[in-house]
Design a protein around this motif. Structure first.
Motif, PDB file in Angstrom:
ATOM      1  N   THR A  23      -0.900   8.775  -5.072  1.00 56.27           N
ATOM      2  CA  THR A  23      -1.510   7.790  -4.159  1.00 56.27           C
ATOM      3  C   THR A  23      -2.461   8.475  -3.191  1.00 56.27           C
ATOM      4  O   THR A  23      -3.572   8.003  -2.938  1.00 56.27           O
ATOM      5  N   MET A  24      -2.029   9.592  -2.634  1.00 51.85           N
ATOM      6  CA  MET A  24      -2.881  10.293  -1.667  1.00 51.85           C
ATOM      7  C   MET A  24      -4.185  10.750  -2.333  1.00 51.85           C
ATOM      8  O   MET A  24      -5.266  10.616  -1.767  1.00 51.85           O
ATOM      9  N   ARG A  25      -4.063  11.265  -3.553  1.00 48.23           N
ATOM     10  CA  ARG A  25      -5.271  11.718  -4.261  1.00 48.23           C
ATOM     11  C   ARG A  25      -6.209  10.540  -4.535  1.00 48.23           C
ATOM     12  O   ARG A  25      -7.421  10.659  -4.366  1.00 48.23           O
ATOM     13  N   GLU A  26      -5.610   9.440  -4.956  1.00 54.09           N
ATOM     14  CA  GLU A  26      -6.419   8.249  -5.261  1.00 54.09           C
ATOM     15  C   GLU A  26      -7.166   7.776  -4.017  1.00 54.09           C
ATOM     16  O   GLU A  26      -8.325   7.397  -4.085  1.00 54.09           O
ATOM     17  N   ARG A  27      -6.466   7.840  -2.855  1.00 54.07           N
ATOM     18  CA  ARG A  27      -7.090   7.396  -1.599  1.00 54.07           C
ATOM     19  C   ARG A  27      -7.957   8.494  -0.988  1.00 54.07           C
ATOM     20  O   ARG A  27      -8.602   8.283   0.038  1.00 54.07           O
ATOM     21  N   VAL A  79       0.876  -1.183   0.000  1.00 56.34           N
ATOM     22  CA  VAL A  79       0.000   0.000   0.000  1.00 56.34           C
ATOM     23  C   VAL A  79       0.908   1.227   0.000  1.00 56.34           C
ATOM     24  O   VAL A  79       1.921   1.239   0.700  1.00 56.34           O
ATOM     25  N   GLY A  80       0.558   2.244  -0.763  1.00 57.25           N
ATOM     26  CA  GLY A  80       1.392   3.448  -0.823  1.00 57.25           C
ATOM     27  C   GLY A  80       1.268   4.301   0.438  1.00 57.25           C
ATOM     28  O   GLY A  80       0.312   4.173   1.208  1.00 57.25           O
ATOM     29  N   ALA A  81       2.248   5.167   0.624  1.00 59.30           N
ATOM     30  CA  ALA A  81       2.249   6.037   1.804  1.00 59.30           C
ATOM     31  C   ALA A  81       1.153   7.103   1.686  1.00 59.30           C
ATOM     32  O   ALA A  81       1.029   7.754   0.652  1.00 59.30           O
ATOM     33  N   THR A  82       0.384   7.253   2.770  1.00 56.73           N
ATOM     34  CA  THR A  82      -0.564   8.375   2.826  1.00 56.73           C
ATOM     35  C   THR A  82      -0.138   9.360   3.914  1.00 56.73           C
ATOM     36  O   THR A  82      -0.821  10.349   4.157  1.00 56.73           O
ATOM     37  N   THR A 132       7.288  14.924  -2.112  1.00 57.19           N
ATOM     38  CA  THR A 132       5.858  15.242  -2.016  1.00 57.19           C
ATOM     39  C   THR A 132       5.171  15.020  -3.359  1.00 57.19           C
ATOM     40  O   THR A 132       4.097  14.396  -3.427  1.00 57.19           O
ATOM     41  N   ARG A 133       5.791  15.502  -4.423  1.00 54.37           N
ATOM     42  CA  ARG A 133       5.187  15.320  -5.748  1.00 54.37           C
ATOM     43  C   ARG A 133       5.001  13.834  -6.054  1.00 54.37           C
ATOM     44  O   ARG A 133       3.988  13.427  -6.630  1.00 54.37           O
ATOM     45  N   ALA A 134       5.947  13.024  -5.602  1.00 55.29           N
ATOM     46  CA  ALA A 134       5.867  11.584  -5.885  1.00 55.29           C
ATOM     47  C   ALA A 134       4.759  10.878  -5.095  1.00 55.29           C
ATOM     48  O   ALA A 134       4.215   9.876  -5.566  1.00 55.29           O
ATOM     49  N   VAL A 135       4.417  11.386  -3.894  1.00 55.89           N
ATOM     50  CA  VAL A 135       3.374  10.691  -3.108  1.00 55.89           C
ATOM     51  C   VAL A 135       1.963  11.175  -3.444  1.00 55.89           C
ATOM     52  O   VAL A 135       0.986  10.499  -3.114  1.00 55.89           O
ATOM     53  N   ARG A 178      -8.972  19.826  -1.589  1.00 55.80           N
ATOM     54  CA  ARG A 178     -10.151  19.170  -2.169  1.00 55.80           C
ATOM     55  C   ARG A 178      -9.925  17.684  -2.417  1.00 55.80           C
ATOM     56  O   ARG A 178     -10.859  16.951  -2.702  1.00 55.80           O
ATOM     57  N   HIS A 179      -8.666  17.242  -2.286  1.00 60.53           N
ATOM     58  CA  HIS A 179      -8.369  15.804  -2.418  1.00 60.53           C
ATOM     59  C   HIS A 179      -8.233  15.126  -1.057  1.00 60.53           C
ATOM     60  O   HIS A 179      -7.780  13.983  -0.972  1.00 60.53           O
ATOM     61  N   GLY A 180      -8.567  15.849   0.011  1.00 60.17           N
ATOM     62  CA  GLY A 180      -8.489  15.248   1.351  1.00 60.17           C
ATOM     63  C   GLY A 180      -7.078  15.202   1.905  1.00 60.17           C
ATOM     64  O   GLY A 180      -6.777  14.421   2.814  1.00 60.17           O
TER      65      GLY A 180
END
Ligand SMILES: NC(=O)c1ccc[n+]([C@@H]2O[C@H](COP(=O)([O-])OP(=O)(O)OC[C@H]3O[C@@H](n4cnc5c(N)ncnc54)[C@H](OP(=O)(O)O)[C@@H]3O)[C@@H](O)[C@H]2O)c1
Length: 265
Positions: free
Chosen positions: A125-129, A79-82, A119-122, A174-176
């Motif tokens: 995943t954060m947006r998807e989650r 699972v990617g880092a959130t 930050t750009r790299a994570v 807006r992406h949480g």
């Protein structure tokens, strides 16, 4: 399951951050650049206490390695880092006239560019989650933009981190995703000579240097659900000390902090 990535997590403040995030039940990727022994021994300690952690080597000043680090974290835990803590950030004490171009660039790379790269790299995943927590290690707001003698390179880089933090906070809400800074005061990162640590501690109104654990408490709050609505801010953790107060000493002695040290550069 929440996965956290801590850059430069093997020692100093970073190690305390990893310990705290694991204690809070997160799976933690401990990034290091060269000190594999410290990273592995921290991970062993965390895992033997029942936590989940992995040591991952990457120089986060290199955009490709930063990208690879984020991928390796996801591959290891599935699972990617959130949760991301951008902890890497080399300090320097030097008048502008004595700062080489190479040193200037390395301070920008270490504090500002690495924060941007990881930050750009994570973010995908954060947006998807639709969930993400980014905490950047910053600097007291009183010295950002305005600057102070002998810390121009560091203050410029950390001002960039503050601008990045506020811009991202607005872009990603807006992406949480929340994005904040923690600004440590004078912290004992484990490799201060004892006389210097004592000298610095006398200048802190609280009467002691901060610890990694003090910083970790602030980070733990910012990545928790209690901070859902906190974004774009800087939380200073300094025992009442600030760069503006650098002539005020705990024991009443008045000394311009860092002035005598910088004179030796
Ligand atoms: N200490 C303070 O009083 C203080 C005050 C204000 C702000 N801060 C900020 O707090 C943060 C942590 O400070 P600290 O004093 O704990 O730092 P530190 O003791 O110097 O630790 C730095 C860690 O980062 C790693 N690192 C350095 N460059 C790296 C790179 N390019 N890629 C990956 N890892 C790298 C190092 O690993 P290797 O040894 O393997 O290279 C080391 O584990 C920094 O952002 C700093 O600017 C600290």
């Amino acid at each position: 399951m929440r996965v956290a990535l801590v850059t430069g997590g093997a020692r100093g403040i970073g190690a305390a951050l990893c310990e705290r995030l694991v204690a809070d039940g997160m799976h933690v990727a401990v990034n290091y650049r060269s000190d594999a022994a410290s990273a592995e021994s921290l991970v062993d300690r965390l895992c033997s206490a029942g936590g989940q952690a992995v040591a991952l080597r990457a120089d986060v000043c290199d955009p490709e390695q930063a990208q690879h680090l984020v991928r390796a974290t996801a591959e290891h835990f599935g699972v990617g880092a959130t949760v991301l803590v951008n902890n890497v950030g080399e300090f320097t004490l030097s008048p502008v006239a004595a700062t080489s171009a190479r040193r200037w660039d390395s301070i920008m790379d270490s504090n500002l560019n690495s924060t941007f790269y990881v930050t750009r790299a994570v973010l995908p995943t954060m947006r998807e989650r639709r969930y993400g927590r980014v905490v950047n290690l910053g600097l007291s707001p009183t010295v950002l933009v305005r600057g102070a003698p002998n810390i121009a390179a560091y203050a410029v880089a950390k001002t960039g981190v503050a601008v990045l933090t506020r811009s991202l906070a607005a872009e990603e809400a807006r992406h949480g995703i929340t994005v904040n800074c923690v600004a440590p005061g004078l912290i004992d990162n484990g490799h201060l000579p004892p006389e210097q640590a004592a000298w610095m501690a006398r200048r802190v109104p609280a009467g002691r240097l901060g610890t990694g654990r003090d910083i970790a408490e602030a980070v733990a709050f910012l990545v928790s659900d209690r901070a859902d609505y906190v974004s774009g801010t800087t939380l200073t953790v300094s025992g009442g000390w600030d760069w503006e107060d650098r002539t005020v000493a705990h024991d009443g002695e008045v000394t311009e902090l860092f002035e005598d040290e910088a004179a030796n550069v």
